[in-house]
Design an enzyme around this catalytic site. Structure first.
Site: not given
Length: 262
Positions: A122, A164, A191
């Site tokens: 992330s 994401h 993800e």
């Protein structure tokens, strides 16, 4: 290792296991950098337990919260001794603001240069590019000013990385950046998916792991009106080369082309 966030930690933790293996397996010395996270010690405890379970010899927390703390020789030493560096998720702008241009940031770059595995999920993925998505809204249509860019660590040069990607519909904001800076290769990582970037004969080559895909926008020959579009207007983006790369795909980031698999 560019991980798009929400990597599987329980049922099929393939990506995290691969990170430990590449870091040296039972000889792995891993430094976890949780600066981006708003969570406390528990975020380190989770990765400490996982990496130890997968066989790592040592896991150290390297958590500067201010630029002054990012000058701490003890934190630099932990990074200089690491065979693997793992940056957690959270706020990538906090991460870049705290470590960029500090001894801790320099130690991450040294680790990368000497061949240690540098991974991030992330926020920890976004900061690996030369130009980093600081923040912005989702949406599939690129619009002027829908996101802002800050400097990343530059481990993957001439790129901008978002995470994401499919789950939060970040196509538009990544394409906006590419429209404004078409020399950058836009890389969007889903993800529980990882782009593993390695040097192969002087080229940066990315292999995709995980259950999702890595999306690549190549705007080298695109036509755009980004230089004149007003406020939040939709952007013209014509001629963008679009790649969707599922697990097993190999892509040469330097040559900007798919590597055929036999």
């Amino acid at each position: 290792m560019i991980i798009g966030g929400a990597e599987d930690k329980v049922r099929k933790p393939t990506i995290l296991k691969h990170f430990v293996s590449l870091s040296g397996g039972r000889d792995a010395r891993i430094a976890v950098i949780p600066t981006a996270s708003s969570l406390g010690r528990e975020v380190v405890d989770v990765y400490d337990a996982l990496f130890t379970k997968f066989g790592a010899a040592r896991v150290d927390a390297v958590r500067p919260e201010t630029r002054d703390e990012a000058h701490d020789p003890a934190l630099v030493k932990a990074l200089d001794e690491a065979t693997g560096v793992f940056m957690t998720g959270g706020n990538q702008l906090k991460l870049s603001s705290v470590v960029g241009g500090t001894p801790v940031g320099d130690a991450i770059l040294r680790a990368h240069e000497r061949g240690a595995v540098v991974a991030g999920t992330s926020a920890g993925a976004s900061i690996q590019s030369s130009h980093m998505v600081a923040f912005g809204v989702g949406g599939s249509t690129p619009k002027q000013r829908m996101t802002q860019v800050a400097a990343g660590l530059g481990l993957v040069p001439t790129t901008v990385i978002d995470q994401h990607f499919d789950q939060r519909n970040r196509y538009g904001r990544l394409l906006m950046i590419v429209a404004q800076s078409p020399q950058l290769l836009g890389i969007g990582v889903d993800e529980d998916t990882c782009g593993l970037v390695e040097d192969v004969d002087g080229d940066s080559v990315m292999r995709v792991l995980g259950k999702g895909a890595v999306t690549v926008f190549d705007g080298a020959r695109m036509v755009s009106n980004a230089y004149e579009a007003k406020r939040s207007s939709p952007l013209l983006a014509s001629g963008v080369v679009f790649h969707v790369l599922p697990e097993g795909s190999v892509f040469n980031l330097t040559a900007r082309q798919l590597v055929p698999q036999q």
